[in-house]
Design an enzyme around this catalytic site. Structure first.
Site, mmCIF file in Angstrom:
data_model
loop_
_atom_site.group_PDB
_atom_site.id
_atom_site.type_symbol
_atom_site.label_atom_id
_atom_site.label_comp_id
_atom_site.label_asym_id
_atom_site.label_seq_id
_atom_site.Cartn_x
_atom_site.Cartn_y
_atom_site.Cartn_z
ATOM 1 N N GLU A 13 29.422 -51.421 -24.311
ATOM 2 C CA GLU A 13 28.926 -51.224 -22.943
ATOM 3 C C GLU A 13 29.085 -49.773 -22.498
ATOM 4 O OE1 GLU A 13 27.319 -53.489 -21.292
ATOM 5 O OE2 GLU A 13 27.644 -55.027 -22.810
ATOM 6 N N LYS A 40 16.004 -49.374 -33.204
ATOM 7 C CA LYS A 40 17.252 -50.107 -33.080
ATOM 8 C C LYS A 40 17.391 -50.795 -34.435
ATOM 9 C CE LYS A 40 20.730 -52.120 -30.795
ATOM 10 N NZ LYS A 40 21.750 -51.466 -29.967
ATOM 11 N N SER A 44 21.149 -57.995 -32.901
ATOM 12 C CA SER A 44 21.568 -59.397 -32.904
ATOM 13 C C SER A 44 21.322 -59.967 -31.513
ATOM 14 C CB SER A 44 23.048 -59.507 -33.279
ATOM 15 O OG SER A 44 23.284 -58.980 -34.570
ATOM 16 N N GLU A 109 19.059 -45.891 -31.798
ATOM 17 C CA GLU A 109 20.203 -46.433 -31.049
ATOM 18 C C GLU A 109 21.042 -47.308 -31.963
ATOM 19 O OE1 GLU A 109 21.555 -49.300 -27.376
ATOM 20 O OE2 GLU A 109 19.443 -48.726 -27.514
ATOM 21 N N TYR A 202 25.341 -42.822 -12.315
ATOM 22 C CA TYR A 202 25.012 -44.248 -12.273
ATOM 23 C C TYR A 202 23.584 -44.420 -11.765
ATOM 24 C CZ TYR A 202 24.806 -49.068 -10.714
ATOM 25 O OH TYR A 202 24.427 -50.364 -10.515
#
Length: 226
Positions: A13, A40, A44, A109, A202
């Site tokens: 995260e 990517k 999963s 990524e 953010y």
């Protein structure tokens, strides 16, 4: 000019998708005449691949974005075992090499963090080192971030990763004081001997591509592309 960049993080995260999206938005806005792609390599469960397909008009099939996909949202060796499959890195390398040969710039990524398992024997750090991928480490702005940065840079060095720098990321709204106290850039640079390329604020709207491109433009591109 840099033509491949792996975006990894300290954990699942940390904000890899935010940075990857911002870099893609930047490339799309400021280099419209040049081709780019996103990978990517292993996924999963539903997540990043679908996000990139929704946000960008990628001239890539699902398999070209994610050559190795598992249904269960678990670490690849565990998800593969549930499906009686193997984590076929040769397939991933073939897809990556093909995309890199076709595009001017490829964003990759990573899954999880540098220490996340890819197979029973290899981590993301092992893969980044063996494949010689220029890498950026995303460190979330929170208490304990300094230790996470130090530990992950040490792992990157152990794996002989070409670490271009660290990008801090506000996974939650943070004040200037919190950013300065929890992720002091000078101290992180001193402890890791690694450039800090910038800090992502953010964002409550990750679909605002103009804003994302502007944020990415504030990063230290000169150091990143050396």
């Amino acid at each position: 000019m840099l033509n491949t960049l792996l975006i990894t993080g300290t954990d699942t995260e940390a904000g890899k998708t935010v940075l990857t999206t911002a870099l893609a938005a930047y490339w799309q806005k400021y280099y419209p005449q040049r081709s780019w792609g996103i990978m990517k390599p292993i996924q999963s469960g539903i997540g990043d691949r679908e996000w990139y397909q929704k946000l960008f008009a990628l001239e890539q099939s699902s398999e070209e974005i994610t050559p190795l996909y598992f249904e269960a949202p678990l670490a690849p060796p565990i998800a593969a075992a549930r499906e009686n499959r193997q984590v076929d890195l040769a397939l991933v390398w073939q897809a990556f090499s093909k995309l890199r040969s076709q595009r001017d710039f490829v964003l990759v990524e990573a899954l999880g963090g540098l220490g996340s398992p890819v197979t029973d024997e290899l981590t993301v750090a092992d893969l980044a080192g063996e494949w010689r991928l220029p890498t950026v480490l995303v460190v979330p702005v929170r208490l304990g971030a300094i230790a996470q940065a130090v530990a992950n840079v040490a792992l990157a060095r152990q794996s002989r990763i070409n670490l271009k720098g660290i990008v801090l990321n506000c996974v939650q709204p943070r004040t200037d004081a919190e950013i300065a106290d929890w992720t002091p850039q000078q101290l992180i640079r001193s402890l890791t001997n690694t450039p800090v390329l910038g800090c992502l604020p953010y964002l409550d709207n990750l679909t605002d591509l103009d804003k994302l491109a502007q944020i990415a433009s504030d990063l230290d591109w000169e150091t990143l592309t050396l």
